[in-house]
Structure formats: C-alpha cells, structure tokens
Design an enzyme around this catalytic site. Structure first.
Site, short mmCIF file in Angstrom:
data_model
loop_
_atom_site.label_atom_id
_atom_site.label_comp_id
_atom_site.label_asym_id
_atom_site.label_seq_id
_atom_site.Cartn_x
_atom_site.Cartn_y
_atom_site.Cartn_z
N CYS A 182 46.74 71.14 111.20
CA CYS A 182 47.49 70.54 110.10
C CYS A 182 46.88 70.98 108.76
O CYS A 182 45.69 70.80 108.53
CB CYS A 182 47.44 69.02 110.21
SG CYS A 182 48.26 68.20 108.84
N ASP B 276 32.39 47.59 76.17
CA ASP B 276 32.03 47.83 77.56
C ASP B 276 31.23 49.12 77.63
O ASP B 276 31.75 50.18 77.97
CB ASP B 276 33.30 47.91 78.41
CG ASP B 276 32.99 47.76 79.89
OD1 ASP B 276 31.84 47.43 80.22
OD2 ASP B 276 33.90 47.97 80.69
N LYS C 291 33.42 42.60 72.63
CA LYS C 291 32.30 42.90 73.51
C LYS C 291 32.55 44.29 74.08
O LYS C 291 33.39 44.48 74.96
CB LYS C 291 32.21 41.87 74.63
CG LYS C 291 31.01 42.06 75.52
CD LYS C 291 30.89 40.92 76.51
CE LYS C 291 29.61 41.04 77.30
NZ LYS C 291 29.52 42.30 78.07
N CYS D 25 53.55 63.37 111.36
CA CYS D 25 52.80 63.73 110.17
C CYS D 25 53.74 64.24 109.07
O CYS D 25 54.56 65.13 109.33
CB CYS D 25 51.78 64.82 110.51
SG CYS D 25 50.92 65.47 109.08
N CYS E 87 46.96 61.95 111.88
CA CYS E 87 47.40 63.25 112.38
C CYS E 87 46.21 63.87 113.09
O CYS E 87 45.13 63.95 112.54
CB CYS E 87 47.86 64.14 111.24
SG CYS E 87 48.29 65.79 111.81
N TYR F 190 25.66 45.82 66.61
CA TYR F 190 26.15 44.44 66.68
C TYR F 190 25.10 43.41 66.28
O TYR F 190 25.38 42.23 66.23
CB TYR F 190 26.72 44.13 68.07
CG TYR F 190 25.72 44.21 69.21
CD1 TYR F 190 24.78 43.20 69.40
CD2 TYR F 190 25.72 45.29 70.09
CE1 TYR F 190 23.86 43.26 70.43
CE2 TYR F 190 24.81 45.36 71.12
CZ TYR F 190 23.88 44.35 71.29
OH TYR F 190 22.97 44.42 72.31
N CYS G 212 52.72 68.23 108.74
CA CYS G 212 52.92 69.23 109.79
C CYS G 212 53.90 68.74 110.86
O CYS G 212 54.20 69.47 111.81
CB CYS G 212 51.59 69.62 110.44
SG CYS G 212 50.89 68.30 111.44
N LYS H 284 34.52 36.69 78.77
CA LYS H 284 35.03 37.86 79.51
C LYS H 284 36.53 37.71 79.76
O LYS H 284 36.98 36.64 80.19
CB LYS H 284 34.31 37.97 80.85
CG LYS H 284 32.83 38.30 80.72
CD LYS H 284 32.64 39.78 80.93
CE LYS H 284 31.21 40.04 81.40
NZ LYS H 284 31.08 41.34 82.02
N GLU I 106 33.46 38.74 67.87
CA GLU I 106 33.51 40.20 67.82
C GLU I 106 33.91 40.74 69.20
O GLU I 106 33.83 40.04 70.19
CB GLU I 106 32.12 40.78 67.51
CG GLU I 106 31.57 40.46 66.16
CD GLU I 106 30.04 40.50 66.17
OE1 GLU I 106 29.49 41.60 66.23
OE2 GLU I 106 29.43 39.43 66.14
ZN LIG Z 1 49.51 66.85 110.13
#
Ligand SMILES: [Zn+2]
Length: 653
Positions: free
Chosen positions: A421, A113, A111, A398, A416, A217, A401, A304, A109
């Site tokens: 920013c 979870d 299993k 960055c 950054c 089950y 920015c 499993k 059957e």
């Molecule tokens: Zn930045």
C-alpha cells in the site's frame, strides 16, 4: 589597510546582509560569501579588539564557546496564583479589602503566553538576561537570547531590573513551523514552546531569525521614585523599553470584570498568544504591605481563559491511512475561525470516538483547539440534528489501495495490511527518516512524497541509493540542497543500532522496545535468529509483541531490506553507552496536560533509567505538572513532593 575602517565597513555590510536575510526574507549574498566576510571580521576583531563596533554581528556568536550558567536572581522571581472564575477574583479582592479596609485600585493586563525573563540594565546598557528557572536562580542567557525589540542601550543610566515575558508573534510561529515542516523537522506545538526553544540557540543567525519579542510587565528594581505599577510601566515605555499598550486601571471589581472580558474578546485577534490576564494592586506601597504567601504574591493574581469552543457543521468524514496502516476518520468541517486561525479539519480518532460522540454527517458540532495543533470535535448538538443527517460508515477497504482492511478490536482501529500500500510505504519512509529514528534532515513528508512518486525511492533502503545527480535537476532542488540531503543520508549511518531498529517501523517496536531488544540481543544477526522463546524472555516484551516481531522479521521483504541496510553500512551492533541513566533511582508521576502525549514522557523517563509511580505519595521524587494540573498537584504540594515543569524535567535528561 585601515583596520578600523575595514571593521566598521564589514560590520555595517554584514548587518545589512542579516537584515536582508532575516527581516526582508530576501538574501542578497550567498552563504559562502557571507561566511567569508564574517570570518574576516571575526579575525580582525580578534587582532584589533579596540575597533570592535557596538553593533557587531559577531558579538552574540561568541556564546558558542560559553555554556550557559545558573545564577541567582538578585530579587526572586515569583509566580502567580491562577484563577479560573470570577469567584476566585472576588475572593482575591475581598482579602485585600479586608486588609486595607477600603476599595483598592487594580490594574489588568494581558497574560502573555511565553516565558518570563529577568533583564538587568546598568549605565544605559543591557547587562544580563536570565530565565525564571525556579524563581531563585535561573539560567544566564545573555549571550544567546536574541530579543528583537529589546534595546541593547537605553537613555536611562541608573540600574534597572525588569521582568518581562518573551514571546514569538503568531505570524513568525506559523512561518517557522511551515519551514520546519518542509525541512522534515519536528513542529513546535505552540508559540510558547517555540519561544522557549529559541532562547538558547547557539547559532546567532538562527536565533535572530526567530524574531522573539518581549513585553516588560514589572519593574523589580529602580532608583527612581515610582509609586504605582502604572507609573513604572510608563517609565519603562519612556526610556524605550517595550511595554504592552493593553492596560486597564480599575477602581472596583465591576471594572475588573469588564476589563477581563474586553481582553478576552480581543484575544484571538492579537498578533501574539495570551492565555489570560493579570490583575495587580496598582499602589506599590500597598503591594509591599500585602506581601507574599509561601508561594505567591498576595497583590497579584492571574486569570486564565478557557479553551475556546466554536460550533460548526460536520460536512463530511474522510479516512486517512497512517504509516502503520491504521485508518483514521477525519472530520471535514465547514471552515470556521478558532483561536485566530481558520479550521476545516478535526480529528475523530477512531470508530469508538464516533460512537461515543453519536455524531452524523450534517450535525452541528463543537470543536475545540487546545494546546494541540489539530483541533478536536468535543460534542454534538443532538437537538439540532436534521432529518438529512447521514450515518458515518467506516470503510471496509483501504481508501488508498482498496485492499480489505483488518479490523482490530483491541484498539478500535481498522488497518490496511497490504505491504505494498503506497500509504504504508510512504509512511514507513517518513518514520525511518524522522528525528527520533534515523534523523535524516531534509527528508520530511513532502520530500518523501515527491521522491516516492518519482520512483526514486520505493522503500527506505532505497534512500541509500540516492545520488545528488538524481535530485539537483528536479524542480525546487539545486546542487546545494541535493548535496545536503545526500550528506544527511550518509551521516545517518552513524545512528546507533537501537534507533536503526526503531526506524525499521516494526509493529509494537517503539523506542523503548527497540532499546530493550538491542540491549538484549546486541546485534541484528542475533535478533534475526531469535526464537519466540528468546523474544519472550526479553524483559518488557510481551507475548503479543514477541509474535508480531517474529512475524515481521521472518518476512522475506523485510529480510532483504535489512540485508541491504547492513550492506550500506548502518549500525547493526549494540554499543553500550552511559547516557540514558540520568534519572536512575528517581521516581516520577505526570499530571495535567503536557505538550506531547503523556506516553512520550513516560517512555523518556523509563529510557533514562527513572521509574513511574501510579499515585502521589511520600515515595514520589518528582511530580511533572502540566497545564490544568488538579488534585495530584495539591497533594504533592501538601506532602512536599518536588513539583517540576515539563521543561525542568527535560533539562534533567
Ligand atoms: Zn492500503
């Protein structure tokens, strides 16, 4: 008034409203109206209990007053031995073959979870729902567990004790997380966690909305004459109980192997999560004869499945800027179906990971989705690399920015450091409002982004200047949602000082450091005046952290913000509390995979007064074992160290 009629009328009406709200996702009354009718029904039922209807919507809400209690299982609930290969299954079969001297009929059957529960019916009525707990005793959740496909009444009148797995269907899970994301609430890592977390909800409406389901089950007790497991499941199905239709009967090992792979093949197209299959001896007399080892039944074993890996193409790499300024490379993948969902992004963590994988744009890569929500790239098929493959170049500026990034060798990250920013500012606001910090409900990622872009908040102190009238006319907002947010903001003023300190988002100041600082300095004023020596004197604060804290606190911008937060009435003094010592004197070690990073649990242990050990020994009090626990678990079992699950650990706090 005819009270009986009124009660019956209200019961039906409220049930109709519930269905509209929870099932059809199409509410037909306002919350206020619903609550008024609900209260009327509650009062009438109190005054005229003889007229209470069986299907009253108030029934489970009574659980609000009753705390769940631990009760003993009439018949212990066993767990199954796990196996990961066909060899394990062959050994299992051989032991049985030796015992009985002939081929044995087995069943295979899914299993599920989810979470195992024991359910008792008597006289045709659902009497009790109990969690597995440690197998000997579990928690009585009869009044809080709402399982949509489990009937309250059945035609069979004898006593029944059933074992079933409760789970949350994948679709419900996806929708729940989507809504939680919008509300700024933390997401559930997987349907199993979501199901477990939904069993003890005190709010009946909320519990109902989780749409949990169950598959029976095992029939642990029944007066009927039932000779096989197959018959037991058919019997359950006939009397109206939910039983999974996926079921194989196998007369030899070959058939078992075929059944296992058949289930594995359908695994990701099923509407629910399974993590394997269960193989059982069909004949119940033979089950009894086979009996149990110290821990497991000898007549059943779990198989499993391995985490699924799928190959796809790395089409590009983009760089995201987190709240600390750390720049993270993210793999842009050719969309591929994995674990039942389409994946087009995967984390590449950092520069070192890119080197370790030796990965280039255009490569064929294997990705895997474990317990995490975000999949990861596990390997590269170097042999398939084309001449057009492009090197991945880490940005020097960055991506948001454009200011130059700082390279930090110690954690292989580029950062950054521009305080203006937008990515950093938005990130710091999201962090400030998050659950472990100021816990401002409704101020999640999307809302922060919206309010930031609308210049309603330019930093987290601005949150406290928000007014309902700023929000209620915005698209997607209304009077109620605007007022709710403002209320949540006001409530955050009660959050204790150590969490305010954490919410500031100072570098190196996580939950633990924030608590240590709060305990040591007792107030924001004293912390602000601390010297580098004072900071280094705090137990648990290292030199690097001390320097970094001092630098952040002396920052003029931060100073202004802290002053404003103080003026808004946030908690700036430490209040000693007795909580946080629940694990005093107990030692812990973590093994295997848990739902959150190990660091998270380690911090929780320390924060609650527990200690961490580095290895399994007799001095260890508890081993917290997650999935795929290995040798440490074996050793702990040998030494008789108590092994607990992540949920059992969380319940200790
Ligand atoms: Zn930045």
């Amino acid at each position: 008034m005819d009270y009986k009629e009124r009660i019956s009328y209200l019961t039906d009406l409220l049930n109709k409203y519930n269905k509209a709200y929870y099932i059809d996702n199409n509410p037909i009354v306002s919350d206020v109206e619903y609550d008024t009718l609900y209260k009327e029904l509650e009062q009438l039922e109190k005054d005229y209990p003889e007229f209470i209807q069986n299907n009253s919507p108030t029934k489970a809400v009574g659980a609000k007053e009753t705390l769940s209690k631990t009760i003993n299982h009439e018949i212990p609930m066993y767990s199954l031995d796990n196996s990961y290969s066909m060899e394990d299954i062959e050994e299992f079969y051989e032991r049985l073959y030796k015992m009985f001297g002939k081929d044995i009929e087995l069943t295979v059957e899914c299993k599920m979870d989810g979470a195992a529960l024991s359910v008792t019916y008597d006289n045709g009525r659902l009497l009790q729902v109990v969690t597995r707990g440690d197998g000997k005793s579990g928690e009585d959740i009869t009044n809080t567990a709402y399982i949509s496909n489990l009937p309250k009444e059945i035609s069979y009148k004898g006593k029944l004790i059933l074992r079933g797995e409760v789970f949350m269907p994948k679709e419900v899970f996806k929708e729940l997380n989507r809504k939680r994301g919008e509300m700024g609430q933390s997401l559930f890592a997987n349907p199993r966690n979501a199901a477990a977390g939904s069993l003890k909800l005190l709010d009946f409406k909320q519990a109902q909305s989780r749409m949990l389901e169950m598959f029976v089950y095992n029939l642990a007790y029944c007066d009927e004459n039932i000779s096989t497991h197959e018959e037991a499941l058919n019997f359950c199905r006939e009397i109206g109980l939910p039983v999974n239709n996926i079921f194989f009967k196998c007369s030899n090992l070959n058939m078992v192997e075929n059944a296992l792979s058949e289930i594995e093949n359908m695994r990701f197209s099923l509407p629910y999560d399974i993590d394997g299959a269960v193989i059982k001896v069909n004949n119940i007399d033979m089950q009894r004869q086979a009996g149990f080892t110290a821990k497991f039944p000898r007549w059943a074993i779990a198989y499993k499945y391995k985490a699924q890996q799928v190959s796809t193409i790395l089409e590009d790499v983009i760089f995201q800027v987190g709240r600390t300024g750390a720049v993270t490379p993210v793999a842009v993948l050719h969309p591929v179906l994995i674990s039942g969902s389409t994946v087009s992004r995967a984390s590449l963590h950092n520069e070192d990971e890119i080197k370790r994988l030796n990965i280039m744009i255009g490569d064929t890569v294997f990705i895997e989705k474990g317990g995490e929500i975000i999949p990861k790239v596990v390997s590269v098929q170097q042999s398939l690399r084309s001449d057009n493959a492009k090197e991945i170049i880490m940005p020097s500026n960055c991506p948001i920015c454009n200011s130059p990034l700082e390279v930090i060798e110690s954690d292989a990250k580029r950062r950054c450091v521009n305080p203006k920013c937008p990515a950093l500012i938005q990130g710091s606001i999201i962090h400030f409002a998050s659950r472990d910090a100021m816990d401002i409900k409704g101020l999640g990622e999307k809302v922060v982004e919206e309010l930031f872009n609308a210049h309603l908040i330019n930093n987290y102190a601005d949150i406290y200047e928000l007014k309902a009238e700023h929000l209620e006319d915005r698209e997607g907002w209304g009077k109620v949602s605007a007022e709710n947010l403002i209320e949540a903001v006001n409530e955050s003023k009660n959050i204790p000082f150590e969490r305010v300190l954490f919410a500031l988002g100072l570098r190196h100041v996580g939950i633990i450091a924030a608590r240590l600082l709060a305990e040591h300095f007792k107030s924001m004023d004293r912390l602000m005046n601390a010297t580098i020596n004072d900071l280094e004197n705090v137990k648990g604060i290292g030199k690097e952290t001390a320097v970094s804290i001092l630098k952040s606190l002396k920052d003029e911008n931060m100073n202004q913000i802290i002053t404003r937060l103080k003026d808004y009435g946030l908690q700036m003094e430490y209040v000693q509390s007795n909580t946080g010592a629940s694990l005093q004197g107990k030692s812990f070690l973590i093994t295997g995979t848990l739902d959150k990073p190990r660091k998270y649990y380690e911090e929780l242990i320390l924060a609650n007064g527990g200690s961490l050990l580095s290895g399994v020994s007799k001095n260890l009090d508890f081993l917290i074992a997650g999935e795929k626990a290995g040798s440490k678990l074996d050793k702990a079992n040998k030494l008789g160290v108590k092994v607990i699950s992540q949920d059992e650990f969380l319940s200790m706090i």
